[in-house]
Enzyme design. Structure first.
Site, PDB file in Angstrom:
ATOM      1  N   THR A 187     118.633  22.391 -53.573  1.00  0.00           N
ATOM      2  CA  THR A 187     117.694  21.413 -53.449  1.00  0.00           C
ATOM      3  C   THR A 187     118.086  20.103 -52.873  1.00  0.00           C
ATOM      4  OG1 THR A 187     116.135  22.359 -55.308  1.00  0.00           O
ATOM      5  CG2 THR A 187     115.768  20.144 -54.541  1.00  0.00           C
ATOM      6  N   ARG A 215     106.944  32.768 -55.756  1.00  0.00           N
ATOM      7  CA  ARG A 215     107.247  31.561 -56.841  1.00  0.00           C
ATOM      8  C   ARG A 215     107.461  30.522 -56.166  1.00  0.00           C
ATOM      9  NH1 ARG A 215     111.910  27.975 -57.416  1.00  0.00           N
ATOM     10  NH2 ARG A 215     112.296  27.716 -59.537  1.00  0.00           N
ATOM     11  N   GLY A 217     108.617  26.515 -57.226  1.00  0.00           N
ATOM     12  CA  GLY A 217     109.518  25.668 -57.981  1.00  0.00           C
ATOM     13  C   GLY A 217     108.990  24.135 -58.605  1.00  0.00           C
ATOM     14  N   GLY A 238     117.735  21.393 -59.843  1.00  0.00           N
ATOM     15  CA  GLY A 238     118.225  22.311 -61.122  1.00  0.00           C
ATOM     16  C   GLY A 238     117.190  23.487 -61.168  1.00  0.00           C
ATOM     17  N   GLY A 240     114.217  25.034 -61.663  1.00  0.00           N
ATOM     18  CA  GLY A 240     112.695  24.523 -61.466  1.00  0.00           C
ATOM     19  C   GLY A 240     111.725  24.816 -62.759  1.00  0.00           C
TER      20      GLY A 240
END
Length: 321
Positions: A187, A215, A217, A238, A240
């Site tokens: 990220t 998916r 996050g 980090g 999610g």
């Protein structure tokens, strides 16, 4: 009060054994992106323009888990997501499930400015990108050899993980997938306050290696991985699922708004008390130019910041340093 900026290229259990060339490449890129943001603020660009500009540059770099460097799903595809928010107006835009858009953060801003909505995903977001004429490429553009290898590694270990992981011993046994992933690095994000006191936050990611298709996050979830109001701007990184459960970014702002805490106090409380250890790092700025970059990971954090007053900091070390 002057301008201030902070950005991150991921936070987590980054092993000290990370190859030097990978670390140096990322460090040079992050410093370059910080310079871009600082120069934009010096020319009195609006904070919203600055965070978009910086995150676009991070997305274009193949060594960060966003845009060009996005990691792969369990089916070997990319599904990118991004979010941007203007603190003073609370206008925001978010996208996820992107497979062809070169700069997801700019599409997120277009969602904010050109639609009555906040969040577009998958086919709808891709259609909107084509309507707006943003740059798109064949999905193969995002399939880098490094990320193919990361996916292979994750599948062999039967786990979900972020960008970097140490080699897995041949005799290691990992029969159960880890639902929240193995946090390493991933990220990108940027927060800024300009000379007029405008605050903004932007975050972009490719998610977890070997994540399930579909998916989503924390990054595009307003108040989880990204948030800004008239007091502060936050971008998190980090695990999610943990960040979503704790509404990390919004809780930092809420502690300032309702408890009167400083930015540093609020962020420290959320990071240390409200989420499990080893799950989150964040960068944040306040309307007064205060900066904080806390994490609760056990090893290292990669982030950088600067202020008009001359303060600057670079972190790729342990939280104890």
């Amino acid at each position: 009060m002057g301008w201030a900026i902070a950005l991150h290229g991921g936070a987590g259990d980054i092993p000290r054994s990370m190859p030097a060339e990978r670390r140096q490449t990322r460090e040079v890129a992050l410093r370059h992106c910080l310079d871009i943001g600082v120069n934009a603020l010096k020319t009195r660009r609006h904070a919203l323009d600055v965070v978009e500009l910086v995150v676009r540059e991070l997305e274009n770099h193949p060594n960060f888990n966003a845009g060009r460097g996005s990691v792969l799903t369990t089916k070997g595809t990319v599904e990118m997501e991004a979010c941007i928010m203007d603190g003073n107006t609370k206008r925001c835009g978010a996208v996820s499930g992107l497979t062809t858009v070169v700069n997801p953060i700019s599409l997120a801003r277009l969602v904010m400015e050109k639609t009555p909505h906040i969040y577009l995903a998958f086919d709808g977001a891709e259609d909107f990108a084509r309507e707006q004429g943003v740059e798109t490429v064949d999905p193969s553009h995002f399939i880098t050899p490094e990320n193919v290898e990361r996916l292979k590694q994750a599948k062999e270990a039967n786990r979900v993980q972020l960008d970097y992981t140490q080699p897995i011993p041949k005799d290691a046994k990992s029969e159960t997938p880890l639902a929240d992933g193995d946090s390493q690095i991933g990220t990108v994000g940027c927060v800024a306050v300009d000379n007029e006191g405008n605050l903004a936050s932007a975050t972009s990611t490719g998610g977890f290696v070997n994540k399930m298709v579909g998916r989503i996050g924390d990054t595009p979830i307003i108040g989880a991985g990204t948030y800004a109001n008239n007091l502060c701007a936050i971008s998190a990184t980090g695990k999610g699922e943990a960040i979503i459960r704790a509404t990390v970014a919004r809780d930092v702002a809420a502690l300032m708004e309702f408890k009167g805490l400083s930015l540093k106090e609020a962020a420290a409380h959320v990071v240390e008390e409200c989420v499990p250890r080893g799950t989150v790092g964040l960068v944040a700025v306040s309307s007064t130019g205060e900066i904080t970059m806390p994490l609760n990971h056990t090893t290292r954090h990669v982030s950088a910041c600067a202020t008009e007053e001359g303060y600057s900091n670079w972190i790729w070390n342990s939280e104890e340093n």
